[in-house]
Design a protein around this motif. Structure first.
Motif, mmCIF file in Angstrom:
data_model
loop_
_atom_site.group_PDB
_atom_site.id
_atom_site.type_symbol
_atom_site.label_atom_id
_atom_site.label_comp_id
_atom_site.label_asym_id
_atom_site.label_seq_id
_atom_site.Cartn_x
_atom_site.Cartn_y
_atom_site.Cartn_z
ATOM 1 N N VAL A 1 0.835 -1.206 0.000
ATOM 2 C CA VAL A 1 0.000 0.000 0.000
ATOM 3 C C VAL A 1 0.869 1.255 0.000
ATOM 4 O O VAL A 1 0.597 2.214 -0.738
ATOM 5 N N LEU A 2 1.924 1.268 0.800
ATOM 6 C CA LEU A 2 2.830 2.417 0.808
ATOM 7 C C LEU A 2 3.490 2.601 -0.554
ATOM 8 O O LEU A 2 3.635 3.729 -1.047
ATOM 9 N N ASP A 3 3.880 1.495 -1.164
ATOM 10 C CA ASP A 3 4.513 1.565 -2.481
ATOM 11 C C ASP A 3 3.546 2.046 -3.563
ATOM 12 O O ASP A 3 3.972 2.543 -4.607
ATOM 13 N N ALA A 4 2.242 1.914 -3.297
ATOM 14 C CA ALA A 4 1.242 2.392 -4.258
ATOM 15 C C ALA A 4 1.084 3.904 -4.216
ATOM 16 O O ALA A 4 0.358 4.487 -5.035
ATOM 17 N N GLY A 5 1.767 4.563 -3.262
ATOM 18 C CA GLY A 5 1.751 6.018 -3.219
ATOM 19 C C GLY A 5 1.041 6.613 -2.035
ATOM 20 O O GLY A 5 0.635 7.782 -2.071
ATOM 21 N N LEU A 6 0.916 5.853 -0.932
ATOM 22 C CA LEU A 6 0.273 6.359 0.271
ATOM 23 C C LEU A 6 1.298 6.923 1.240
ATOM 24 O O LEU A 6 2.282 6.258 1.571
ATOM 25 N N GLY A 7 1.065 8.142 1.696
ATOM 26 C CA GLY A 7 1.800 8.700 2.822
ATOM 27 C C GLY A 7 0.898 8.638 4.037
ATOM 28 O O GLY A 7 -0.271 9.035 3.955
ATOM 29 N N PHE A 8 1.412 8.153 5.166
ATOM 30 C CA PHE A 8 0.538 7.864 6.304
ATOM 31 C C PHE A 8 1.151 8.378 7.598
ATOM 32 O O PHE A 8 2.269 7.999 7.962
ATOM 33 N N VAL A 9 0.420 9.244 8.301
ATOM 34 C CA VAL A 9 0.834 9.742 9.610
ATOM 35 C C VAL A 9 -0.138 9.181 10.639
ATOM 36 O O VAL A 9 -1.305 9.571 10.668
ATOM 37 N N PRO A 10 0.299 8.242 11.494
ATOM 38 C CA PRO A 10 -0.605 7.647 12.487
ATOM 39 C C PRO A 10 -0.880 8.598 13.631
ATOM 40 O O PRO A 10 -0.135 9.559 13.848
#
Length: 527
Positions: free
Chosen positions: A327-336
């Motif tokens: 999912v991250l490699d698909a272009g998601l930036g994620f701040v928990p």
């Protein structure tokens, strides 16, 4: 009890964290220490509490100089401290945590838990804490855990209570409860040093405000001062407390979520048939009282809940069933929402934390190894850009203040091309200057064509950033409304009313919904 600091100085190598600090806290006073992330507030309090030895100056209690070899001496002198990150053992009960290190024993030498329970209940009842002495810490919400920390301090007869960023991880409702607790403590004669950078809270509870910037006292302010004046004093320049953004340039649907459902291990719906879309160039803000599915929604998009059902499509590719790495490699930036547990590794350096999800890719990886020179150079650039207060790019994550940890996480996630950016509580623990910068950066990401989802318990943040607002209630989306929807309507929707019902009730009973000015800028105040 009166607390006085004279010329307190604390250095770490060549770095001066506290520079000749003079401060007086009068008996029964709530004295707020206001400052940016990394200004030296927590270091100063750790000196008072005996965790650090000062390199200069002296501490006086009731006009008598004191020296503390450790926290035990400070507690014996009547000083208690509630740290930003709680010092509790999750698998212990409330009573066991309260007496830890100070276990009451009888003539037999056996720990007297009955006495511990009695003491917890006595303090809890006196201040209306509603804490069960036999409850396990891991089963308590964050707000209740904080009350346990306060009980710990009061059980040791603390007459001066230091609260270090006490609202950084609290919901608006829990924050309001804490402010009321502080008022009760003040009424009982307890002096409180309140460390924060949240202006509304300072104005609500402080008797006196001292501003610290880059390790020095730069002035004091009256609680009647405007938020703009306080913000300017804190960061040393004019601060825009709003968000400047043009109308969005909407593109194609970037993310489509359909019938998303997630059940707990007990079969209780955590997400209940959630449906929404986010377009490129759009900010969708998710509002709701904490615990209504926001966390589960973002984590499911990330891939952290593989048992979820439904569909999550990013750029025509199904994400449900994919790993977090995919999912991250698909272009998601994620701040928990929990930066210290899920956002970074405390034992890693800033450099290592900034490349966590990109360490095996160019330009950080080179001929089968890491390009250490490039990583250091890039990290130093991000430290300057995001104003991370640190002595070195090689400082450990655990050595940073909470707000600076958040800046590192945001720098990492915004440092690569994204298709979708999700941030839960993006400015939690940040000062007003940093919030201004992060808001601008989020709007820039939107204007670059990224689809953006923001989850926040700060209603001002939701309204200022959102192009549209999705309101969650009991695991579902009760409505998606325009970004300029009035706060009172949003508050009613978060209580379970549909948009049309909320509009009608807000018009019929405006004063009952909006409340006073001081409680109208958070989700809790809107209810």
């Amino acid at each position: 009890m009166k607390l006085e600091l004279r010329g307190i100085t604390k250095r770490f190598g060549n770095f001066t964290a506290n520079d000749s600090i003079d401060l007086v806290v009068e008996p029964g006073q709530v004295h707020a220490l206001l400052g940016e992330n990394g200004a030296g507030k927590s270091t100063l309090m750790n000196v008072i509490y005996g965790l650090y030895d000062p390199d200069g100056g002296e501490i006086l209690l009731d006009d008598e100089p004191v020296n503390f070899a450790g926290p035990g001496d400070a507690m014996a002198a009547g000083i208690g401290m509630v740290h930003q990150h709680f010092m509790l053992v999750p698998v212990f009960t409330v009573a066991e945590n309260v007496i830890l290190g100070y276990e009451p024993t009888g003539k037999t030498g056996i720990i007297n838990l009955k006495e511990a329970r009695r003491r917890v209940k006595e303090i809890s009842d006196r201040f209306g804490f509603n804490i069960d002495p036999d409850a396990y810490i891991e089963d308590l919400p964050v707000g209740a855990q904080q009350r346990v920390e306060i009980i710990k301090a009061l059980s040791r007869d603390a007459r001066i209570l230091i609260l270090d960023e006490p609202t950084a991880v609290l919901t608006p409702q829990e924050t309001d409860e804490l402010i009321e607790i502080m008022r009760q403590l003040k009424a009982s004669g307890t002096s409180i040093v309140f460390i924060t950078h949240k202006l509304r809270e300072v104005k609500a509870v402080a008797d006196k405000i001292t501003v610290i910037r880059r390790g020095k006292i730069v002035g004091s302010a009256d609680p009647t001062a405007s938020e703009t004046e306080l913000a300017s004093a804190m960061v040393g320049r004019a601060v825009n407390l709003g968000v400047e953004k043009a109308l969005p340039t909407l593109g194609e649907v970037r993310l489509a979520v359909s019938d998303l459902t997630l059940l707990s291990d007990q079969g209780v719906p955590l997400l209940d048939r959630v449906n929404f879309e986010v377009r490129s160039g759009e900010i969708l803000a998710v509002a709701g009282v904490q615990g209504n599915g926001q966390t589960e929604l973002t984590e499911t998009i990330l891939g952290a809940h593989p048992k979820a059902n439904g569909s999550i499509v990013l750029d025509d590719k199904e994400l449900l069933g994919r790993s977090i790495r995919q999912v991250l490699d698909a272009g998601l930036g994620f701040v928990p929402e929990d930066r210290s547990t899920d956002g970074m590794i405390a034992e890693f350096t800033i450099e290592e934390n900034l490349i966590l999800d990109q360490h095996d890719k160019s330009p950080y990886a080179k001929r089968g190894g890491l390009d250490l020179a490039y990583i250091q150079k890039t990290t130093e650039q991000y430290i300057e850009q995001f104003d991370v207060r640190t002595q070195s790019s090689k400082a450990l994550g655990k050595q940073l203040s909470g707000g600076n940890q958040q800046k590192v996480v945001l720098a990492r996630e915004l440092s690569r091309p994204l298709r979708l950016f999700i941030a839960s509580q993006p400015t939690r623990g940040l000062d007003v200057g940093s919030i201004e910068f992060i808001h601008k950066r989020i709007v820039q990401e939107r204007d670059h064509g990224t689809a953006v989802i923001i989850v926040s318990t700060e209603l001002d943040e939701v309204v200022n950033l959102a192009d549209r607002i999705a309101v969650m209630y009991e695991g579902g989306i009760i409505g998606i409304v325009p970004g300029d929807t009035p706060r009172d309507v949003l508050g009613l929707m978060m209580a379970g009313l549909r948009y049309e019902e909320a509009q009608a009730q807000a018009l019929a009973h405006p004063t009952e919904i909006t409340g006073d000015e001081s409680s109208d800028n958070t989700l809790g105040g809107a209810l």
